[in-house]
Design an enzyme around this catalytic site. Structure first.
Site, PDB file in Angstrom:
ATOM      1  N   SER A  94     127.149  72.014 117.495  1.00 24.71           N
ATOM      2  CA  SER A  94     127.496  73.245 116.785  1.00 24.71           C
ATOM      3  C   SER A  94     126.811  73.203 115.421  1.00 24.71           C
ATOM      4  CB  SER A  94     129.008  73.334 116.593  1.00 24.71           C
ATOM      5  OG  SER A  94     129.667  73.283 117.833  1.00 24.71           O
ATOM      6  N   CYS A 145     137.622  74.571 117.196  1.00 29.78           N
ATOM      7  CA  CYS A 145     136.448  73.762 117.560  1.00 29.78           C
ATOM      8  C   CYS A 145     136.842  72.290 117.574  1.00 29.78           C
ATOM      9  CB  CYS A 145     135.308  73.994 116.566  1.00 29.78           C
ATOM     10  SG  CYS A 145     133.813  73.071 117.007  1.00 29.78           S
ATOM     11  N   ASP A 181     135.222  76.654 120.751  1.00 29.56           N
ATOM     12  CA  ASP A 181     133.965  75.931 120.930  1.00 29.56           C
ATOM     13  C   ASP A 181     134.394  74.468 121.075  1.00 29.56           C
ATOM     14  OD1 ASP A 181     131.480  74.810 120.876  1.00 29.56           O
ATOM     15  OD2 ASP A 181     130.967  75.425 118.845  1.00 29.56           O
ATOM     16  N   TRP A 213     134.832  70.631 123.513  1.00 35.63           N
ATOM     17  CA  TRP A 213     134.185  69.700 124.445  1.00 35.63           C
ATOM     18  C   TRP A 213     135.191  68.626 124.823  1.00 35.63           C
ATOM     19  CZ3 TRP A 213     132.727  70.440 119.321  1.00 35.63           C
ATOM     20  CH2 TRP A 213     133.112  69.444 118.420  1.00 35.63           C
TER      21      TRP A 213
END
Length: 718
Positions: free
Chosen positions: A498, A670, A715, A717
């Site tokens: 990012s 995020c 966003d 992971w």
């Protein structure tokens, strides 16, 4: 994700003649005279002023005659200039571009190709990181065991509207290996296919298909793309011949695929009334060619597309043509502790690369030379041998597994993934080269679908984090030909980060915030993250030598609100702070431009205030100047009881609910998907229940609606 195509010059340029075309000649002349006269108004006014030039008032005839001549001369000059200079340069680039395009001869009919090569199974893949493509290749290769012939295909390269013609081929099936990317999105190469499916109304009656979906359960839209393709094909009349497969990368994706595949093929045999041939032998897809006297200028040295593209850089830059960005800053962010958190800045001056806050930067790392050399030593090969691996199927669009000709060293360094645990098909294919029967037996067992084999693969390969080097070291009798190993290993993929900056403030620079990955495995080996360890050593220009990073931009849907007056709530612990550095910079820039900027609230988390509070000085300065309305930081280990961002959200529940429910705030999350994102979402459910007077089901629905409206973005992971 979205391409910005420039309008061709021919669509923009309009000749002056075409603007007056169809008018009477007198009117055409008058229009041009009027235009010219308008340009000369200041001069004409001065000349006609009685006080300035009284002597001309008595000589009307010569005055108008001279002006008339002057105007006609001017017009003639303008037209000559336009026709000779402007028109001459206009169409040429368009034709040159068309002539040099190498793709014009590529066959876009997969049906014609299947007929020509005697194939009856086509496996399409939607792949972002290469796994779906790898699975598609394995399924295409499997077909020979059942007396069938398969081909894998990139949907981007073929005309998918031809799918209805698949019925022209006897005993044919279309298999779709579809990965889901981001927030339930298709992968880049499947975007056009998705759009076409979504908008089209084709008739797929008689077309037989099945879908294997690749996703991650920790994400909100688990396997959304695979589910959609499976459902939509059925709606359009296609016949599903086997159930949708669901692969979960949060669990064991390889096991999910192998289990599905082991049931899929018997179902195919039963459907078509065919039997397995029993051929379990390895079938090579590529043949080795060793080059002894090749010109060095013809050898790939790490380029991903065009030969010498790293020496002679030409925009536009993308995944096949990355830009070599010089590193201008590389500093450690944490003040103490045993981890290494870093901030890098990449210079994109002159590249014509544009990015927006929230986008991702993709970087292509290279493997550790220590691992590469050790593989070469174990296999007893000269890594600098120049080779090509050529596809035995001459009709295939994929001529080589990686750019060729190249050296083994370049392939293992730039093109192949040598650090991730190999999948079961690699173990199966390599087993034949083990000279110890026990080694061969164990490798085949791990590649089987038996419960014992799956458990052994899980513990010995996955849980122990054994990469291909560790497997070669722990099976001393396994010494495969290096060319077959190179054929089997998956491609080394780009890593996405990012972007931690705003292009409004840093138009020529892209910032990265990352933590260096390094850990000890169960076997006592130290494994290092490929990209982060490589980036850690990318120091700014030393002794005149520039450290560069091959990179390109991947567009994201993670965007600040269109209206700057909307409040934003940003939640990003650890390196999840990255996109919010860009967001805060941009909100500050908007304020400087005199724009009405809504409340900007940040929830950040780290372990210790004096150890890993990333960007502390910058964030505190943003708060001091009013760019950040509120800076809320959770230090998880500075006290006996752990405190995380979700605890701070609940502590400030009234302010959070007002921003979300009354002031139309946009929420951004995020970081870690498995725990943090889920816990934060639960915190929002609880706030909605308590302050909105909702049941849990209503609260869940409320947050889902925010997601649909683009007011709850992630966003994340795992």
């Amino acid at each position: 994700m979205h391409e910005h195509r420039a309008t061709p010059p021919s669509a923009e340029w309009i000749s002056p003649a075409s603007m007056t075309e169809g008018l009477p000649r007198r009117v055409q002349r008058l229009s041009v005279l009027e235009c010219a006269a308008a340009l000369l108004v200041p001069m004409a006014d001065t000349q006609a002023d009685p006080a300035a030039q009284p002597e001309l008032m008595d000589e009307d005839e010569p005055f108008f005659s001279n002006l008339d001549l002057f105007l006609f001369s001017l017009i003639a000059g303008l037209i000559v200039y336009w026709l000779i200079f402007r028109k001459k340069a206009e169409p040429i680039p368009e034709f040159k571009k068309l002539e040099s395009t190498p793709q014009t001869t590529r066959e876009t009919s997969f049906i014609d190709k299947m007929k020509k090569t005697g194939k009856n199974i086509v496996v399409f893949y939607g792949s972002q990181t290469g796994t779906a493509e790898e699975f598609a290749n394995r399924l295409a290769k499997d077909a020979h065991r059942y007396g069938m012939k398969g081909m894998s295909a990139d949907p981007e390269e073929y005309d998918l509207s031809e799918l209805s013609r698949l019925t022209e081929i006897e005993n044919s099936i279309a298999i779709f290996c579809m990965a889901t990317y981001g927030e339930g999105d298709p992968t880049d190469n499947a975007q056009d296919f998705y759009d076409w499916l979504h908008e089209g109304d084709a008739d797929f009656s008689g077309v037989k298909y099945t879908v294997f979906a690749l996703g991650n359960k920790t994400y909100e839209h688990y396997n959304a793309m695979g589910k959609y393709v499976d459902q939509r094909l059925a709606e359009l009349g296609a016949q599903r011949i086997f159930d949708l497969g669901m692969g979960d990368d949060d669990g064991n994706l390889e096991e999910d695929f192998v289990s599905w595949r082991e049931q899929f093929w018997p179902a195919v045999c039963e459907h078509f009334g065919v039997e397995a041939t029993g051929e379990e032998s390895s079938i090579r897809q590529y043949e080795l060619k060793v080059h002894s006297d090749l010109n060095m200028n013809k050898i790939y040295t790490g380029e991903l597309g065009r030969l010498k593209s790293f020496e002679n850089q030409k925009p536009p830059f993308d995944s096949k043509n990355p830009f070599l960005a010089p590193v201008t800053v590389n500093r450690k962010l944490n003040k103490a502790g045993d981890r290494h958190l870093m901030h890098l800045e990449l210079d994109i001056t002159g590249s014509k690369i544009r990015y927006e806050s929230g986008d991702h930067v993709a970087v292509y790392p290279i493997n550790d030379s220590v691992i590469v050399n050790r593989i070469g030593d174990l296999l007893g090969v000269d890594l600098d041998t120049v080779i090509s691996l050529n596809n035995l199927d001459e009709e295939s669009n994929k001529k080589h597994p990686f750019p060729c000709p190249t050296t083994y060293r370049t392939a293992l360094t730039h093109y192949l993934d040598i650090t991730n645990p190999p999948r079961t098909n690699v173990l199966y294919e390599l087993a034949q080269y083990a000279t110890e029967p026990k080694d061969q037996e164990n490798m085949r067992k791990m590649a089987s679908s038996s419960a014992e084999g799956k458990a052994l693969y899980q513990s010995w390969v996955l849980d122990s984090c054994r990469n291909i080097l560790a497997i070669l070291e722990d099976f001393p009798s396994l010494r495969p030909p290096i060319d077959h190993l190179c054929e089997l290993l998956p491609r080394l993929q780009a890593r996405y980060y990012s972007i931690a900056s705003s292009s409004k403030v840093h138009p020529n620079s892209i910032h990265i915030c990352a933590v260096v990955v390094e850990y000890k495995t169960k076997t006592g080996r130290v494994n290092k993250g490929v990209a982060t360890n490589w980036l850690k050593n990318k120091m700014p220009a030393d002794n005149g030598h520039k450290a560069t990073v091959p990179m390109y931009i991947r567009k994201s849907q993670f965007r600040l609100p269109f209206k700057s007056s909307n409040p934003v709530i940003m939640i990003g612990p650890g390196t999840g702070i990255a996109p919010f550095m860009g967001f805060v910079q941009e909100r500050g820039w908007l304020k400087e431009q005199g724009k009405d900027v809504g409340e900007t609230v940040l929830y950040y988390g780290c372990r210790y205030k004096n150890e890993d509070f990333l960007y502390q000085e910058e964030l505190e300065e943003f708060e001091k100047t009013g760019v950040l309305t509120a800076l809320n930081v959770a230090f998880s280990r500075d006290q006996a009881e752990k405190v995380y961002v979700q605890h701070l959200l609940k502590k400030n529940k009234e302010a959070v609910w007002r921003l979300v429910h009354t002031d139309n705030a946009h929420i951004y999350i995020c970081g870690d998907a498995r725990y943090m994102a889920r816990d934060v979402q639960n915190a929002f459910y609880e706030i909605a229940e308590e302050l909105g007077g909702m049941s849990r089901a209503q609260a869940v629905d409320y947050i889902k609606k925010l997601m649909t409206k683009g007011r709850y973005s992630q966003d994340v992971w795992s």
